[in-house]
Design a protein around this motif. Structure first.
Motif, PDB file in Angstrom:
ATOM      1  N   THR A 206       0.730   1.471 -24.794  1.00 29.06           N
ATOM      2  CA  THR A 206       1.836   0.721 -24.513  1.00 29.06           C
ATOM      3  C   THR A 206       1.607  -0.745 -24.315  1.00 29.06           C
ATOM      4  O   THR A 206       0.711  -1.136 -23.371  1.00 29.06           O
ATOM      5  CB  THR A 206       2.593   1.191 -23.307  1.00 29.06           C
ATOM      6  N   SER A 207       2.106  -1.529 -25.405  1.00 30.42           N
ATOM      7  CA  SER A 207       1.448  -3.049 -25.115  1.00 30.42           C
ATOM      8  C   SER A 207       3.079  -3.707 -25.438  1.00 30.42           C
ATOM      9  O   SER A 207       3.940  -3.424 -25.685  1.00 30.42           O
ATOM     10  CB  SER A 207       0.504  -3.352 -26.309  1.00 30.42           C
ATOM     11  N   ALA A 208       2.906  -5.067 -24.826  1.00 29.72           N
ATOM     12  CA  ALA A 208       4.131  -6.039 -25.303  1.00 29.72           C
ATOM     13  C   ALA A 208       4.397  -6.251 -26.467  1.00 29.72           C
ATOM     14  O   ALA A 208       5.780  -6.383 -26.859  1.00 29.72           O
ATOM     15  CB  ALA A 208       3.867  -7.294 -24.231  1.00 29.72           C
ATOM     16  N   VAL A 209       3.177  -6.479 -27.334  1.00 31.84           N
ATOM     17  CA  VAL A 209       3.479  -6.656 -28.695  1.00 31.84           C
ATOM     18  C   VAL A 209       2.696  -5.728 -29.509  1.00 31.84           C
ATOM     19  O   VAL A 209       1.881  -5.320 -29.007  1.00 31.84           O
ATOM     20  CB  VAL A 209       3.237  -8.193 -28.982  1.00 31.84           C
ATOM     21  N   PRO A 210       2.900  -5.556 -30.969  1.00 32.76           N
ATOM     22  CA  PRO A 210       2.269  -4.872 -31.652  1.00 32.76           C
ATOM     23  C   PRO A 210       0.566  -5.222 -31.426  1.00 32.76           C
ATOM     24  O   PRO A 210       0.265  -6.240 -31.859  1.00 32.76           O
ATOM     25  CB  PRO A 210       2.675  -4.849 -33.073  1.00 32.76           C
ATOM     26  N   LEU A 211      -0.185  -4.252 -31.722  1.00 32.43           N
ATOM     27  CA  LEU A 211      -1.686  -4.796 -31.494  1.00 32.43           C
ATOM     28  C   LEU A 211      -2.295  -4.777 -33.074  1.00 32.43           C
ATOM     29  O   LEU A 211      -1.635  -4.171 -34.142  1.00 32.43           O
ATOM     30  CB  LEU A 211      -2.584  -3.724 -30.932  1.00 32.43           C
ATOM     31  N   HIS A 232      -7.522   9.075 -30.887  1.00 33.81           N
ATOM     32  CA  HIS A 232      -6.467   8.798 -31.784  1.00 33.81           C
ATOM     33  C   HIS A 232      -5.625   8.053 -30.931  1.00 33.81           C
ATOM     34  O   HIS A 232      -5.040   8.419 -29.533  1.00 33.81           O
ATOM     35  CB  HIS A 232      -5.895  10.083 -32.325  1.00 33.81           C
ATOM     36  N   LEU A 233      -5.224   7.105 -31.195  1.00 32.65           N
ATOM     37  CA  LEU A 233      -4.208   6.046 -30.544  1.00 32.65           C
ATOM     38  C   LEU A 233      -2.689   6.284 -31.025  1.00 32.65           C
ATOM     39  O   LEU A 233      -2.558   5.955 -32.265  1.00 32.65           O
ATOM     40  CB  LEU A 233      -4.498   4.534 -30.791  1.00 32.65           C
ATOM     41  N   ASN A 234      -1.923   6.830 -30.212  1.00 31.54           N
ATOM     42  CA  ASN A 234      -0.499   6.630 -30.251  1.00 31.54           C
ATOM     43  C   ASN A 234       0.214   5.449 -29.590  1.00 31.54           C
ATOM     44  O   ASN A 234       0.155   5.155 -28.384  1.00 31.54           O
ATOM     45  CB  ASN A 234       0.294   7.766 -29.729  1.00 31.54           C
ATOM     46  N   LEU A 235       0.760   4.384 -30.460  1.00 33.26           N
ATOM     47  CA  LEU A 235       0.878   3.253 -30.074  1.00 33.26           C
ATOM     48  C   LEU A 235       2.486   2.971 -29.830  1.00 33.26           C
ATOM     49  O   LEU A 235       3.324   3.341 -30.548  1.00 33.26           O
ATOM     50  CB  LEU A 235       0.550   2.081 -31.373  1.00 33.26           C
ATOM     51  N   GLU A 236       3.070   2.245 -28.596  1.00 38.73           N
ATOM     52  CA  GLU A 236       4.363   2.087 -28.238  1.00 38.73           C
ATOM     53  C   GLU A 236       4.231   0.654 -28.049  1.00 38.73           C
ATOM     54  O   GLU A 236       3.399   0.014 -27.358  1.00 38.73           O
ATOM     55  CB  GLU A 236       4.657   2.739 -27.271  1.00 38.73           C
ATOM     56  N   VAL A 237       5.190  -0.052 -28.291  1.00 36.77           N
ATOM     57  CA  VAL A 237       5.769  -1.611 -27.989  1.00 36.77           C
ATOM     58  C   VAL A 237       6.669  -1.637 -26.735  1.00 36.77           C
ATOM     59  O   VAL A 237       8.029  -0.808 -27.067  1.00 36.77           O
ATOM     60  CB  VAL A 237       5.966  -2.266 -29.156  1.00 36.77           C
ATOM     61  N   ASP A 238       6.576  -2.229 -25.779  1.00 37.74           N
ATOM     62  CA  ASP A 238       7.552  -2.089 -24.577  1.00 37.74           C
ATOM     63  C   ASP A 238       7.585  -3.500 -23.896  1.00 37.74           C
ATOM     64  O   ASP A 238       6.573  -4.202 -23.198  1.00 37.74           O
ATOM     65  CB  ASP A 238       7.365  -1.066 -23.495  1.00 37.74           C
ATOM     66  N   PRO A 239       8.498  -4.416 -24.501  1.00 37.98           N
ATOM     67  CA  PRO A 239       8.168  -5.897 -23.783  1.00 37.98           C
ATOM     68  C   PRO A 239       8.313  -5.948 -22.438  1.00 37.98           C
ATOM     69  O   PRO A 239       7.678  -7.143 -21.669  1.00 37.98           O
ATOM     70  CB  PRO A 239       9.565  -6.733 -24.436  1.00 37.98           C
ATOM     71  N   THR A 240       8.688  -4.887 -21.825  1.00 36.36           N
ATOM     72  CA  THR A 240       8.795  -4.872 -20.337  1.00 36.36           C
ATOM     73  C   THR A 240       7.284  -5.018 -19.504  1.00 36.36           C
ATOM     74  O   THR A 240       7.413  -5.408 -18.458  1.00 36.36           O
ATOM     75  CB  THR A 240       9.549  -3.898 -19.683  1.00 36.36           C
ATOM     76  N   VAL A 241       6.438  -4.748 -20.395  1.00 36.55           N
ATOM     77  CA  VAL A 241       5.034  -4.759 -19.719  1.00 36.55           C
ATOM     78  C   VAL A 241       4.426  -6.149 -19.482  1.00 36.55           C
ATOM     79  O   VAL A 241       3.276  -6.334 -18.981  1.00 36.55           O
ATOM     80  CB  VAL A 241       4.020  -3.952 -20.572  1.00 36.55           C
ATOM     81  N   LEU A 242       5.062  -7.131 -20.388  1.00 35.24           N
ATOM     82  CA  LEU A 242       4.857  -8.415 -20.189  1.00 35.24           C
ATOM     83  C   LEU A 242       3.530  -8.981 -20.828  1.00 35.24           C
ATOM     84  O   LEU A 242       3.628  -9.982 -21.441  1.00 35.24           O
ATOM     85  CB  LEU A 242       4.906  -8.973 -18.616  1.00 35.24           C
ATOM     86  N   GLY A 243       2.589  -8.162 -20.590  1.00 31.30           N
ATOM     87  CA  GLY A 243       1.319  -8.446 -21.368  1.00 31.30           C
ATOM     88  C   GLY A 243       0.161  -7.525 -21.005  1.00 31.30           C
ATOM     89  O   GLY A 243       0.375  -6.745 -20.151  1.00 31.30           O
ATOM     90  N   GLY A 244      -0.934  -7.445 -21.872  1.00 28.69           N
ATOM     91  CA  GLY A 244      -1.923  -6.465 -21.564  1.00 28.69           C
ATOM     92  C   GLY A 244      -1.403  -5.126 -22.252  1.00 28.69           C
ATOM     93  O   GLY A 244      -0.668  -5.211 -22.747  1.00 28.69           O
ATOM     94  N   ILE A 245      -2.078  -4.059 -21.736  1.00 28.66           N
ATOM     95  CA  ILE A 245      -1.882  -2.804 -22.305  1.00 28.66           C
ATOM     96  C   ILE A 245      -1.921  -1.764 -21.189  1.00 28.66           C
ATOM     97  O   ILE A 245      -2.584  -2.026 -20.285  1.00 28.66           O
ATOM     98  CB  ILE A 245      -2.853  -2.544 -23.501  1.00 28.66           C
ATOM     99  N   GLN A 246      -1.297  -0.574 -21.275  1.00 31.72           N
ATOM    100  CA  GLN A 246      -1.354   0.545 -20.666  1.00 31.72           C
ATOM    101  C   GLN A 246      -1.817   1.454 -21.460  1.00 31.72           C
ATOM    102  O   GLN A 246      -1.212   1.698 -22.586  1.00 31.72           O
ATOM    103  CB  GLN A 246      -0.018   0.724 -19.952  1.00 31.72           C
ATOM    104  N   VAL A 247      -2.826   2.180 -21.283  1.00 34.04           N
ATOM    105  CA  VAL A 247      -3.522   3.368 -21.624  1.00 34.04           C
ATOM    106  C   VAL A 247      -3.255   4.755 -20.836  1.00 34.04           C
ATOM    107  O   VAL A 247      -3.928   4.852 -19.796  1.00 34.04           O
ATOM    108  CB  VAL A 247      -4.994   3.129 -22.341  1.00 34.04           C
TER     109      VAL A 247
END
Length: 271
Positions: A206-211, A232-247
């Motif tokens: 999960t990231s704030a913007v697409p990787l 295998h990466l399942n990608l989600e975009v969530d603006p509420t994380v503000l920045g960085g990534i959660q894995v």
């Protein structure tokens, strides 16, 4: 699964792999037939108990299965199921769970043979996210008073022509035959099976913007090195994380988001 069932499932997986490695085998047809056997044994409790009775000889159970399935499914499916009932199972339900897994695996193998496994993996993941965020859709698909045909038709209207045929088959089958599981649990199981086709683990990122492609490659390489397996990466975009990534890999969460660091700072100040 535990004990005897785990060993029996491992043997069945090997048999399926050997069968689908043969290019003449129709993996999609095999999947449909195994799904039909799953439905039969789920419905006929007494039959599955007979086929997993440890007091009965394995060969006798195999012959019974072969007679029951003769003319109903192809010879390859009948042979595979007959081989499975020769094995010992800790619980009768384990046999049904195993056949259901093989049905899904056969469909994923068909996708892999068509070089569409990545596509199917991503579509199953995205469908799960759509369902979790749309309560109306989830209610319609899990409504016990609604007919299977109505739910299947709803899914086909949503996925038909927009998703890979393997994705559509897997999802329709999951909704039509939930077998006591939540929709989310079934989708998660499909994701894990898809990853296993290439001996890969699944990371939900999960990231704030697409990787970018470069970021995805670096992250995939770092996670593969950390876990010792292809990822295998399942990608989600969530603006509420503000920045960085959660894995998230399985039950483990690696959180490097700004929101997480702010929350941690707030806790420290409050403490």
């Amino acid at each position: 699964m535990h004990g005897a069932s785990r060993e029996a499932l491992a043997t069945a997986r090997t048999s399926l792999d050997a069968l689908t490695d043969n290019t003449s085998a129709d993996a999609a047809k095999l999947a449909d037939e195994l799904a039909a056997v799953t439905a039969l044994l789920h419905r006929e409790v007494s039959l599955r108990r007979v086929l997993t009775d440890p007091a009965q000889a394995g060969e006798a159970k195999a012959q019974l299965a072969a007679r029951l399935l003769s003319g109903q499914v192809g010879g390859e499916t009948a042979d595979l199921v007959s081989g499975m009932v020769r094995s010992r199972w800790s619980q009768s339900r384990d046999l049904v769970d195993a056949i259901e897994e093989l049905a899904a695996t056969a469909d994923l193998t068909a996708a892999q043979q068509a070089r569409a496994l990545d596509e199917v993996e991503d579509e199953v993941f995205r469908f799960g996210r759509i369902v979790s965020s749309n309560t109306g859709l989830r209610s319609a698909l899990t409504d016990k008073s609604a007919s299977v045909s109505a739910k299947s038709e709803l899914l086909r209207s949503l996925l038909g022509g927009k998703a890979n045929p393997v994705t559509e088959r897997l999802v329709v089958r999951l909704v039509a035959q939930p077998r006591g599981r939540s929709l989310e649990a079934g989708i998660e199981s499909l994701s894990k099976l898809a990853a296993a086709r290439r001996d890969r683990m699944v990371a939900v990122v999960t990231s704030a913007v697409p990787l970018t492609d470069q970021q995805k490659q670096r992250l995939g390489g770092a996670l593969a090195k950390l876990y010792g397996r292809q990822m295998h990466l399942n990608l989600e975009v969530d603006p509420t994380v503000l920045g960085g990534i959660q894995v998230q890999v399985g039950d483990e969460v690696i959180n490097g988001t700004i929101a997480d660091r702010l929350e941690e700072a707030t806790r420290r100040m409050a403490g």
